[in-house]
Design an enzyme around this catalytic site. Structure first.
Site, PDB file in Angstrom:
ATOM      1  N   LEU A  50      19.539 -20.594  12.268  1.00  0.00           N
ATOM      2  CA  LEU A  50      18.753 -20.400  13.485  1.00  0.00           C
ATOM      3  C   LEU A  50      19.019 -21.634  14.335  1.00  0.00           C
ATOM      4  CD1 LEU A  50      16.703 -18.386  14.686  1.00  0.00           C
ATOM      5  CD2 LEU A  50      14.881 -19.706  13.591  1.00  0.00           C
ATOM      6  N   ASP A  51      19.500 -21.440  15.559  1.00  0.00           N
ATOM      7  CA  ASP A  51      19.897 -22.564  16.413  1.00  0.00           C
ATOM      8  C   ASP A  51      18.777 -23.592  16.535  1.00  0.00           C
ATOM      9  OD1 ASP A  51      22.350 -21.488  16.863  1.00  0.00           O
ATOM     10  OD2 ASP A  51      21.925 -20.758  18.879  1.00  0.00           O
ATOM     11  N   PRO A  52      19.139 -24.886  16.678  1.00  0.00           N
ATOM     12  CA  PRO A  52      18.107 -25.909  16.919  1.00  0.00           C
ATOM     13  C   PRO A  52      17.213 -25.582  18.102  1.00  0.00           C
ATOM     14  CG  PRO A  52      20.179 -26.960  16.354  1.00  0.00           C
ATOM     15  CD  PRO A  52      20.476 -25.487  16.494  1.00  0.00           C
ATOM     16  N   ALA A  54      16.102 -22.745  18.884  1.00  0.00           N
ATOM     17  CA  ALA A  54      15.182 -21.663  18.524  1.00  0.00           C
ATOM     18  C   ALA A  54      14.109 -22.130  17.554  1.00  0.00           C
ATOM     19  CB  ALA A  54      15.957 -20.496  17.917  1.00  0.00           C
TER      20      ALA A  54
END
Length: 324
Positions: A50-52, A54
């Site tokens: 999960l992208d930073p 997000a």
């Protein structure tokens, strides 16, 4: 000045799934390592990055649950995304530099038409600022060097897009989609369909397969708990399979199944099943049925099964309701 030595901890077997509400700015791996340290777990893994940028649901697997992490990787996902209309950026999100600004002059009908256009099976071009690899190197590494490489569009499925809120240049949508969907690309594409451009200004994952934000815990709250409270938060090992149909075997059949033997069943073919032993119900692993045979896919070891049944195992949460 010398840095103080990091405190050594005694690792131990921990089995289950922790539903983490990942904080903004943390990588998935950093969040995993922090939770692993707090639980003193021997073995752990996450279920897809999960992208930073997000926040939201990041299921973390411990011990025997790591055998089933691929299930969550392959599962459908749900997100709440905030789009900033009228601005395009170098990265497609708020971390990039604004490259273009256009006036926002849209109405509700145009918004509905735009999101409808991207519902269903669509092709997405992976963004340069992504972890997808080309020739062994992540695309974002090329992007940071100022290089744009050729990418192949990928087929994804957008099950639904619901407009949650819209005010001036801010559009909030809920998205249900297949794995591999780039919400950042979806935001940019919706912006282009509206004629004003857009970038992703915030993203929160709200579901992964049968798991939702209900029951999630933040790292800050986890750190403030004592050890027993942390362990009590763990969902059962089979939580990632909670929406699969189940088969319950008697003691003799369960023992044979755990050795990897196929079993004859008078049941129709099924691509994915949860398999249990007799009461007290013991989760044994996953399987499928082909031509009347129950064929093991991923199995727990006898030691793992016994550990999950042991009264010395950490307090178990309420079991998830079995699928019909």
């Amino acid at each position: 000045m010398a840095q103080p030595a990091r405190q050594k901890i005694s690792r131990r077997p921990v089995h289950g799934v922790l539903l983490l509400d990942k904080p903004l700015g943390w990588s998935s791996n950093d969040a995993l390592q922090k939770a692993k340290w707090l639980l003193r777990a021997e073995k752990a893994g996450h279920t897809g990055t999960l992208d930073p940028l997000a926040t939201g649901l990041l299921p973390l697997c411990f011990g025997a649950a790591t055998k089933f992490s691929q299930i969550s990787l392959d599962a459908d996902k749900a997100y709440r995304a905030t789009l900033r209309l009228g601005q395009r950026t170098t990265t497609g999100d708020r971390e990039g530099t604004v490259t273009e600004e256009r006036p926002v002059a849209v109405d509700a009908a145009q918004l509905q038409a735009a999101v409808a256009r991207f519902t269903g099976a669509i092709a997405q071009l992976p963004p340069m600022h992504s972890a997808l690899k080309k020739d062994g190197k992540a695309l974002y590494e090329y992007a940071r060097a100022g290089t744009v490489v050729e990418r192949t569009p990928r087929q994804v499925q957008i099950h639904a897009i619901d407009i949650v809120g819209w005010q001036d240049a801010e559009l909030v949508i809920d998205v249900r989609c297949s794995k591999g969907t780039y919400i950042r690309t979806l935001a940019e594409d919706i912006g282009e369909a509206l004629g004003c451009g857009a970038h992703l200004s915030a993203l929160r994952r709200t579901a992964s397969g049968p798991l939702t934000l209900a029951g999630t815990v933040t790292l800050a709250d986890l750190e403030a708990m004592d050890e027993a409270a942390r362990l009590a938060l763990l969902q059962p090992v089979d939580a990632l399979l909670a929406d699969w149909p189940q088969v319950v075997l008697d003691a003799d059949e369960a023992g044979r199944f755990l050795t990897g033997l196929r079993r004859r069943l008078l049941q129709p073919d099924a691509p994915a099943l949860r398999v249990y032993g007799p009461q007290p119900r013991a989760f044994l692993g996953s399987a499928h049925i082909t031509a009347g045979e129950l064929i093991p896919d991923r199995l727990l070891s006898p030691a793992e099964v016994q550990s999950l049944l042991s009264p010395l195992q950490h307090p178990a949460p309420e079991p998830l309701q079995a699928a019909a």
